[in-house]
Scaffold this motif. Structure first.
Motif, short mmCIF file in Angstrom:
data_model
loop_
_atom_site.label_atom_id
_atom_site.label_comp_id
_atom_site.label_asym_id
_atom_site.label_seq_id
_atom_site.Cartn_x
_atom_site.Cartn_y
_atom_site.Cartn_z
N LEU A 140 -10.58 2.95 -6.49
CA LEU A 140 -9.61 2.00 -5.96
C LEU A 140 -8.58 2.71 -5.08
CD1 LEU A 140 -8.51 -0.83 -5.80
CD2 LEU A 140 -7.25 -0.43 -7.92
N GLU A 141 -8.18 3.91 -5.47
CA GLU A 141 -7.23 4.66 -4.66
C GLU A 141 -7.85 5.03 -3.31
OE1 GLU A 141 -3.88 5.64 -4.78
OE2 GLU A 141 -4.14 3.91 -6.07
N ARG A 142 -9.11 5.43 -3.32
CA ARG A 142 -9.78 5.73 -2.05
C ARG A 142 -9.89 4.47 -1.19
NH1 ARG A 142 -12.99 8.89 -5.53
NH2 ARG A 142 -14.64 7.30 -5.58
N LEU A 143 -10.20 3.37 -1.86
CA LEU A 143 -10.30 2.10 -1.14
C LEU A 143 -8.97 1.70 -0.53
CD1 LEU A 143 -12.20 -0.25 -0.46
CD2 LEU A 143 -11.50 -1.33 -2.60
N ARG A 144 -7.89 1.90 -1.26
CA ARG A 144 -6.56 1.61 -0.73
C ARG A 144 -6.24 2.47 0.48
NH1 ARG A 144 -2.19 -0.34 -3.82
NH2 ARG A 144 -1.05 1.54 -3.30
N ALA A 145 -6.67 3.74 0.44
CA ALA A 145 -6.43 4.63 1.57
C ALA A 145 -7.18 4.16 2.82
CB ALA A 145 -6.84 6.06 1.21
N VAL A 146 -8.43 3.75 2.62
CA VAL A 146 -9.22 3.23 3.75
C VAL A 146 -8.59 1.94 4.26
CG1 VAL A 146 -11.45 2.28 4.43
CG2 VAL A 146 -11.35 4.32 3.00
N LEU A 147 -8.17 1.07 3.34
CA LEU A 147 -7.55 -0.19 3.73
C LEU A 147 -6.31 0.05 4.56
CD1 LEU A 147 -7.34 -3.27 3.57
CD2 LEU A 147 -6.18 -3.00 1.36
N LEU A 151 0.79 -1.23 0.00
CA LEU A 151 0.00 0.00 0.00
C LEU A 151 0.82 1.27 0.00
CD1 LEU A 151 -2.79 -1.10 2.50
CD2 LEU A 151 -2.99 -0.86 0.02
N ASP A 152 2.05 1.23 0.45
CA ASP A 152 2.86 2.45 0.49
C ASP A 152 3.49 2.77 -0.86
OD1 ASP A 152 2.20 2.91 3.07
OD2 ASP A 152 4.10 2.24 3.94
N ALA A 153 3.55 1.79 -1.74
CA ALA A 153 4.11 2.01 -3.08
C ALA A 153 2.98 2.31 -4.05
CB ALA A 153 4.87 0.77 -3.52
N MET A 200 -19.62 -6.20 -4.18
CA MET A 200 -19.43 -7.35 -5.06
C MET A 200 -18.30 -8.26 -4.57
SD MET A 200 -19.83 -5.59 -8.81
CE MET A 200 -19.64 -7.17 -9.64
N ARG A 201 -17.60 -7.80 -3.48
CA ARG A 201 -16.49 -8.56 -2.90
C ARG A 201 -15.43 -8.87 -3.94
NH1 ARG A 201 -17.18 -10.32 2.09
NH2 ARG A 201 -15.67 -11.98 1.85
N ARG A 202 -15.22 -7.92 -4.85
CA ARG A 202 -14.16 -8.08 -5.85
C ARG A 202 -13.16 -6.95 -5.67
NH1 ARG A 202 -14.16 -11.20 -10.19
NH2 ARG A 202 -12.97 -9.68 -11.34
N PHE A 203 -11.88 -7.30 -5.59
CA PHE A 203 -10.87 -6.28 -5.36
C PHE A 203 -10.71 -5.35 -6.55
CE2 PHE A 203 -8.58 -9.56 -7.58
CZ PHE A 203 -7.71 -8.87 -8.40
N ASP A 204 -11.09 -5.79 -7.75
CA ASP A 204 -10.85 -4.97 -8.93
C ASP A 204 -12.13 -4.32 -9.47
OD1 ASP A 204 -12.05 -7.29 -9.69
OD2 ASP A 204 -10.73 -7.70 -11.40
N ALA A 205 -13.23 -4.38 -8.69
CA ALA A 205 -14.50 -3.84 -9.17
C ALA A 205 -14.47 -2.32 -9.34
CB ALA A 205 -15.63 -4.24 -8.23
N PRO A 206 -13.93 -1.54 -8.38
CA PRO A 206 -13.97 -0.08 -8.54
C PRO A 206 -13.05 0.39 -9.66
CG PRO A 206 -13.54 -0.74 -6.26
CD PRO A 206 -13.32 -1.93 -7.12
N LEU A 264 -17.25 -2.00 2.03
CA LEU A 264 -17.07 -1.13 0.88
C LEU A 264 -17.02 -1.90 -0.43
CD1 LEU A 264 -14.35 1.23 2.37
CD2 LEU A 264 -16.82 1.51 2.42
N LEU A 265 -17.15 -3.20 -0.34
CA LEU A 265 -17.04 -4.04 -1.54
C LEU A 265 -18.31 -4.87 -1.69
CD1 LEU A 265 -13.38 -5.35 -1.14
CD2 LEU A 265 -14.18 -3.70 -2.81
#
Length: 322
Positions: A268-275, A231-233, A257-263, A254-255
């Protein structure tokens, strides 16, 4: 700082921990000939090279728990050696499986000796560590054997970078991430702390608490390491499947559809920040629990050492918060 740890106490422990690890480097190097006495000298040199340069986090925990629980210093060394051997052997195997060509700023062993010899040396190191612990006593042997078996189970369950059927279907179990970090990382930290307690001839209850203490530290360490690696890279499409277990666990709300590539990319960037935020909070929660467990293991100065240790070990990861 939290849980009653003052900055001066943490700084004092940092100095203590650095000195402990320096002594351990020296003691482990001297231990190699006796530990691997059945190997030819050239092969012992290969083992010494493999053990050289590690952070000594797990071996340091053995020594620290033994020290805090009143054990003799000499009793901790063979147990610390066994734990460091297991860590080193697992890295040898990981490098071969993952195809990683570098390790600790140098060439991975398999690139110099070939995959077959590297795997065989890892097997020798695993087996020797088990033998030495069995020679110390049945409890030590069981602790280490259980740790090795559990780590192997965790590595086998960990998703690969290439998408498997579960990843493609978006059906990664929500409990996969905590299960894998406990199996592949937490258990060896736990075994290290437990062996330290056994070295000090502590009670069975204390040894179990020591195991819990080490597992919590190991899980926090692994979460922070994952934050740094994943996540830091900048986003890397090849690593996205590796995020799926963490996203399924920490961001299921936040998912839909429970798919990591759906957004799309912005989402996806916002999701990574929350993660990232939630993973850091999960690591902090485990550190707090480890610090609380320290009070059940020691008192006075010893409790202070054990309370300060989780944060110092966490600082060994690039993602660790100050």
């Amino acid at each position: 700082m939290s849980q009653g740890i003052d900055p001066p106490d943490q700084a004092a422990f940092a100095s203590h921990w650095q000195a402990l690890r320096k002594r351990l480097d020296h003691d482990l190097d001297r231990c190699v000939p006796q530990f691997f006495e059945d190997l030819p000298a050239a092969h012992r040199d290969a083992v010494r090279d493999v053990l050289h340069g590690g952070k000594r986090l797990r071996g340091g925990l053995v020594v620290l728990l033994n020290e805090a629980l009143g054990g003799a210093a000499a009793a901790a060394i063979p147990r610390a050696m066994a734990i460091e051997c297991v860590q080193a052997a697992s890295l040898i195997h990981d490098d071969v499986v993952d195809g990683d060509a570098t390790r600790r700023n140098g060439p991975a062993l398999w690139t110099e000796q070939g995959p077959r010899r590297a795997i065989l040396l890892g097997d020798v190191i695993f087996a020797t560590a088990l033998r030495r612990m069995a020679e110390l006593g049945p409890h030590d042997g069981v602790v280490l054997a259980t740790a090795i078996a559990t780590m192997a189970a965790g590595a086998y369950q960990e998703p690969l970078a290439s998408s498997g059927p579960a990843l493609e279907a978006g059906t990664v179990a929500a409990d996969l991430y905590p299960r894998v970090i406990a199996l592949k990382t937490g258990v060896l930290f736990g075994a290290a702390a437990q062996l330290g307690a056994l070295a000090a001839a502590a009670s069975a209850a204390s040894a179990e608490r020591a195991f819990e203490y080490g597992v919590l530290i190991g899980e926090a360490y692994q979460i922070l390491d994952d934050v740094h690696d994943l996540l830091d890279a900048p986003p890397d499409a090849a690593q996205l499947p590796l995020l799926s277990p963490a996203m399924s666990h920490f961001c299921a709300d936040l998912l839909p559809m429970r798919r990591f590539d759906a957004p799309g990319p912005p989402a996806l960037e916002r999701l990574r920040a929350v993660l990232r935020e939630r993973m850091l909070a999960a690591a902090e929660h485990r550190l707090q629990r480890a610090i609380a467990t320290a009070d059940l293991l020691g008192s006075g100065k010893h409790a202070g050492l054990l309370r300060a240790a989780p944060r110092e070990i966490a600082r060994a990861t690039p993602a660790a918060a100050p």
